[in-house]
Design a protein around this motif. Structure first.
Motif, PDB file in Angstrom:
ATOM      1  N   GLU A   1     -16.546   0.905   1.259  1.00 22.73           N
ATOM      2  CA  GLU A   1     -15.918   2.153   1.685  1.00 22.73           C
ATOM      3  C   GLU A   1     -16.934   2.945   2.486  1.00 22.73           C
ATOM      4  O   GLU A   1     -18.011   3.264   1.981  1.00 22.73           O
ATOM      5  CB  GLU A   1     -15.435   2.961   0.472  1.00 22.73           C
ATOM      6  CG  GLU A   1     -14.352   2.259  -0.332  1.00 22.73           C
ATOM      7  CD  GLU A   1     -13.918   3.052  -1.553  1.00 22.73           C
ATOM      8  OE1 GLU A   1     -14.605   4.044  -1.886  1.00 22.73           O
ATOM      9  OE2 GLU A   1     -12.903   2.690  -2.175  1.00 22.73           O
TER      10      GLU A   1
ATOM     11  N   ARG B   1      -8.618   0.536   7.912  1.00 18.92           N
ATOM     12  CA  ARG B   1      -9.157  -0.689   7.315  1.00 18.92           C
ATOM     13  C   ARG B   1      -9.667  -1.646   8.387  1.00 18.92           C
ATOM     14  O   ARG B   1      -9.197  -1.649   9.519  1.00 18.92           O
ATOM     15  CB  ARG B   1      -8.104  -1.368   6.437  1.00 18.92           C
ATOM     16  CG  ARG B   1      -7.655  -0.457   5.320  1.00 18.92           C
ATOM     17  CD  ARG B   1      -6.854  -1.165   4.237  1.00 18.92           C
ATOM     18  NE  ARG B   1      -6.568  -0.229   3.150  1.00 18.92           N
ATOM     19  CZ  ARG B   1      -7.408   0.040   2.172  1.00 18.92           C
ATOM     20  NH1 ARG B   1      -8.577  -0.594   2.104  1.00 18.92           N
ATOM     21  NH2 ARG B   1      -7.110   0.918   1.229  1.00 18.92           N
TER      22      ARG B   1
ATOM     23  N   GLY C   1      -7.560   7.517   5.934  1.00 16.64           N
ATOM     24  CA  GLY C   1      -8.369   6.579   6.693  1.00 16.64           C
ATOM     25  C   GLY C   1      -8.526   7.029   8.137  1.00 16.64           C
ATOM     26  O   GLY C   1      -7.729   7.819   8.655  1.00 16.64           O
TER      27      GLY C   1
ATOM     28  N   VAL D   1     -12.868   0.009   4.398  1.00 12.14           N
ATOM     29  CA  VAL D   1     -12.085   1.111   4.931  1.00 12.14           C
ATOM     30  C   VAL D   1     -13.050   2.207   5.369  1.00 12.14           C
ATOM     31  O   VAL D   1     -14.038   2.502   4.691  1.00 12.14           O
ATOM     32  CB  VAL D   1     -11.076   1.639   3.891  1.00 12.14           C
ATOM     33  CG1 VAL D   1     -11.801   2.140   2.645  1.00 12.14           C
ATOM     34  CG2 VAL D   1     -10.211   2.752   4.468  1.00 12.14           C
TER      35      VAL D   1
ATOM     36  N   GLU E   1     -12.007  -5.756   8.833  1.00 12.58           N
ATOM     37  CA  GLU E   1     -12.395  -6.991   8.161  1.00 12.58           C
ATOM     38  C   GLU E   1     -13.289  -7.820   9.074  1.00 12.58           C
ATOM     39  O   GLU E   1     -13.054  -7.922  10.279  1.00 12.58           O
ATOM     40  CB  GLU E   1     -11.161  -7.807   7.780  1.00 12.58           C
ATOM     41  CG  GLU E   1     -11.495  -9.127   7.098  1.00 12.58           C
ATOM     42  CD  GLU E   1     -10.254  -9.921   6.719  1.00 12.58           C
ATOM     43  OE1 GLU E   1     -10.381 -10.888   5.947  1.00 12.58           O
ATOM     44  OE2 GLU E   1      -9.155  -9.576   7.201  1.00 12.58           O
TER      45      GLU E   1
ATOM     46  N   THR F   1     -10.975  -0.416  13.429  1.00 11.20           N
ATOM     47  CA  THR F   1     -10.130  -0.130  12.269  1.00 11.20           C
ATOM     48  C   THR F   1      -8.662  -0.054  12.665  1.00 11.20           C
ATOM     49  O   THR F   1      -8.317   0.295  13.796  1.00 11.20           O
ATOM     50  CB  THR F   1     -10.547   1.195  11.603  1.00 11.20           C
ATOM     51  OG1 THR F   1     -10.390   2.267  12.547  1.00 11.20           O
ATOM     52  CG2 THR F   1     -11.989   1.140  11.144  1.00 11.20           C
TER      53      THR F   1
ATOM     54  N   GLN G   1     -14.485  -6.849   3.696  1.00 14.74           N
ATOM     55  CA  GLN G   1     -13.316  -6.020   3.932  1.00 14.74           C
ATOM     56  C   GLN G   1     -13.664  -4.587   3.558  1.00 14.74           C
ATOM     57  O   GLN G   1     -14.398  -4.356   2.589  1.00 14.74           O
ATOM     58  CB  GLN G   1     -12.120  -6.499   3.107  1.00 14.74           C
ATOM     59  CG  GLN G   1     -11.558  -7.837   3.556  1.00 14.74           C
ATOM     60  CD  GLN G   1     -10.366  -8.262   2.729  1.00 14.74           C
ATOM     61  OE1 GLN G   1     -10.376  -8.140   1.511  1.00 14.74           O
ATOM     62  NE2 GLN G   1      -9.333  -8.762   3.375  1.00 14.74           N
TER      63      GLN G   1
ATOM     64  N   ASP H   1       0.860  -1.179   0.000  1.00 18.60           N
ATOM     65  CA  ASP H   1       0.000   0.000   0.000  1.00 18.60           C
ATOM     66  C   ASP H   1       0.896   1.228   0.000  1.00 18.60           C
ATOM     67  O   ASP H   1       1.877   1.292   0.754  1.00 18.60           O
ATOM     68  CB  ASP H   1      -0.913   0.029   1.230  1.00 18.60           C
ATOM     69  CG  ASP H   1      -2.114  -0.878   1.072  1.00 18.60           C
ATOM     70  OD1 ASP H   1      -3.013  -0.537   0.301  1.00 18.60           O
ATOM     71  OD2 ASP H   1      -2.147  -1.937   1.730  1.00 18.60           O
TER      72      ASP H   1
END
Length: 640
Positions: free
Chosen positions: A633, A588, A567, A550, A590, A583, A548, A449
């Motif tokens: 998102e 992020r 984020g 963000v 999951e 997060t 998944q 990333d």
């Protein structure tokens, strides 16, 4: 004579192209026997340089979980720091969490030991304008629930704050905190709640060196919800030892009528209103109104706020906003909006009215406007936007071009170009900037990333701003992961002018001068065993997939995670209002095993930066396919 029916023949689902079964795990020592259980351990080392000083930090983190069918789920997280910044060379932290323990056929219990946050009633969390902050303690908290009918909770401990950079440990502040509360659902329409907290000899805020107070605070609420109409009345009060008592009340109402919604309310909050050792919104009175309309093509909303101070130290302010968007076709949409803030105490606004009441801030009278075009193109989705803002000291204009690029599954790329001009009266500055965000899987258990933002101002005082971040994750053996990240942040520019609140929250327009960089290294080992009794939201053996996503700060309010946006870290995301995850540093999150079907996500906004919010009632719909991966998102927006 009809032909004979064909005999049964086995066939592969989807031609044999389904993704691999999500329950198959390559963590070391995995066994499907027994209750679901897991442990992890990681070593962390980092070096952070800020201006002319550098800090080395090292430590270990470890923990695990156990999910039982009769006693709920248990988890433990711990950290030990063995090197750190001056005054924080060492530290430790441990937290034991228990969730969903049945204590009777209708009751279950949640509890936390170690680093705990004071529990809050659901009505205290369901706020659209003001919120009651949770207090972090080194102690314990317990919550009892009877389905959605009764919620009872209590907590006790020593207030504390997190310390460290990448190895989070806890620093206690001294004194104590004790709190308790109760919420009841009286019938299908009415709910009531009450809670109180007592702090003794605790620093104000989060600084150990701050003045200490002893205070008692209380909160109560009553809510009614029926037929698309919801009304909630909140009252709060506090008394500080050797200080003044204060009280306040606010009313929030919402009406949903088909495609149209209305929300409105009023508030009166006396000065020096606190919740324990933390400041509540205070010294303000006023009201607000919001309206919105949604259809397949149109999105319209607007609002009006009036705010004044109870003490008279700050003048009266009126604030209005408007926004509209039209979806012209499946590939094209456009819209715009405006915000206006007017200080009614400005002597120029009411000629002949005499001297102004309260203090007049020259920046509190301001306005802004923006317009944009969203267009799908052969390369992805793009947006062009023009922004303009003005107050009594300066005005600024900016053009931004954002593009989210079409990429292969599992990869992402977005870019932004920024051009701006600011008039400071005596001088003018021109600004240009670029931003790139991308990442994804490179194969062989390797992912990357990267995020880079650069801008430069040209004028009497040139400035050069740069933020760059690179992160690499490598699963080099079953159960083992190595991670490395590097960031550099350099700025000698200025804060931009924004008009987003009836209260002046814009930083004073002064030059920034900061330079910092950091290197972070981590090696982690994960082990787990047992097979979950059921995917989240389903029963044993039901098909499942993965979610998944963000959570990000939506600067341009377009609902997409653009290259120039960040984020939101350390914020709780809820699945179907029941299952929670937090997060990471990049925003992020999951949910690895969720029953196939339609679900909703919501956000607990407690840890979002000031002025950013995701309403408690906001729900984000997501559909999960069997063995599929759903990417979402979630935008956080500035409160207006």
């Amino acid at each position: 004579m009809a032909p004979a029916a064909a005999g049964y023949e086995d066939r592969l689902i989807d031609g044999g192209n389904l993704p691999i079964e999500l329950d198959v795990d390559d963590t070391a020592g995995h066994s499907s026997a027994g209750w679901p259980r897991a442990v992890y351990a990681e070593t962390v080392a980092s070096r952070v340089s800020r201006d002319d000083a550098s800090t080395n930090e090292a430590g270990i983190r470890f923990g695990g979980m156990l999910d039982t069918p009769a006693f709920g789920a248990f988890s433990v997280d711990a950290a030990v720091r063995i090197a750190g910044r001056e005054g924080q060379e060492s530290g430790n932290m441990i937290t034991l969490v228990q969730r969903g323990m049945p204590v009777s056929p209708e009751w279950y219990m949640n509890s936390t030991f170690g680093v705990a946050f004071s529990p809050m009633s659901d009505l205290a969390r369901h706020q659209s304008r003001f919120f009651v902050p949770a207090i972090q303690t080194s102690g314990t908290s317990v919550e009892l629930r009877r389905t959605d009918q009764v919620q009872a909770f209590a907590s006790y401990g020593e207030p504390s704050v997190y310390s460290g950079i990448y190895v989070p440990t806890v620093e206690t502040l001294g004194g104590h905190q004790a709190g308790a509360g109760l919420q009841l659902k009286l019938d299908d329409r009415w709910s009531i709640a009450a809670q109180a907290v007592d702090v003794s000899n605790v620093p104000t805020g989060l600084d150990k060196a701050a003045p200490r107070i002893s205070a008692r605070s209380w909160f109560g609420a009553v809510a009614s919800e029926e037929g698309g109409v919801r009304v909630q009345l909140n009252v709060a009060g506090s008394s500080i030892e050797e200080g003044d008592a204060a009280a306040g009340a606010w009313l929030d109402a919402a009406v949903q009528n088909g495609r149209t919604s209305h929300s409105f309310g009023g508030f009166y909050l006396e000065p020096q209103l606190v919740w324990g050792n933390q400041q509540l919104a205070s010294d303000s009175t006023g009201g607000y109104y919001r309206a919105a309309y949604r259809s397949r093509r149109w999105t319209l909303d607007g609002g009006l706020d009036y705010v004044s101070s109870v003490s008279g130290e700050v003048g009266d302010v009126i604030f209005g906003t408007g926004y509209g968007r039209y979806q012209y076709s499946t590939r094209l949409g456009y819209g715009g909006g405006t915000s206006v803030r007017r200080n009614l105490s400005d002597p120029d606004s009411t000629p002949g009215s005499g001297p102004p009441v309260g203090i007049y801030d020259t920046r509190s009278t301001a306005w802004s406007a923006f317009g944009f075009v969203d267009a799908s193109n052969r390369w992805g989705i793009g947006r062009g936007q023009v922004d303009y803002a003005q107050d009594n000291e300066r005005d600024s204009a900016q053009l931004s071009l954002d593009q989210t690029w079409n990429t292969q599954v599992g990869q992402r790329l977005s870019t932004a170009i920024l051009l701006g001009r600011t008039d400071l009266g005596s001088r003018t500055e021109n600004t240009a900037g670029l931003a790139v965000f991308g990442g994804g899987s490179l194969g062989h258990n390797l992912s990357i990333d990267a995020n880079a933002r650069w801008s430069k101002a040209f004028g009497d005082a040139d400035s050069d701003d740069l933020f760059a971040n690179l992160a690499v994750n490598w699963g080099f053996a079953p159960g083992w992961t190595a991670s490395a990240s590097y960031y550099q942040n350099r700025s000698d520019g200025r804060f931009p002018l924004t008009v987003e609140s009836p209260i002046v929250v814009d930083p004073i327009y002064e030059r920034l001068d900061r330079s910092d960089s950091g290197l972070y290294l981590r090696v982690r080992y994960d082990w787990r065993a047992g097979r979950p009794t059921a995917p989240l939201g389903g029963g044993r053996g039901m098909g499942a997939g993965r979610i998944q996503g963000v959570l990000f700060l939506d600067e341009n309010d377009n609902g997409r995670f653009d290259a120039s946006e960040s984020g939101a870290a350390n914020v709780v995301v809820m699945l179907n209002g029941r299952f929670a995850v937090r997060t990471d540093a990049s925003g992020r999150f999951e949910f690895p095993s969720v029953v196939a079907g339609n679900h909703s996500l919501s956000v607990v906004s407690d840890n979002l930066p000031l002025a950013w919010n995701v309403p408690a009632e906001a729900r984000f719909d997501v559909r999960v396919g069997v063995r599929g991966q759903s990417l979402v998102e979630l935008p956080a927006r500035r409160q207006r």
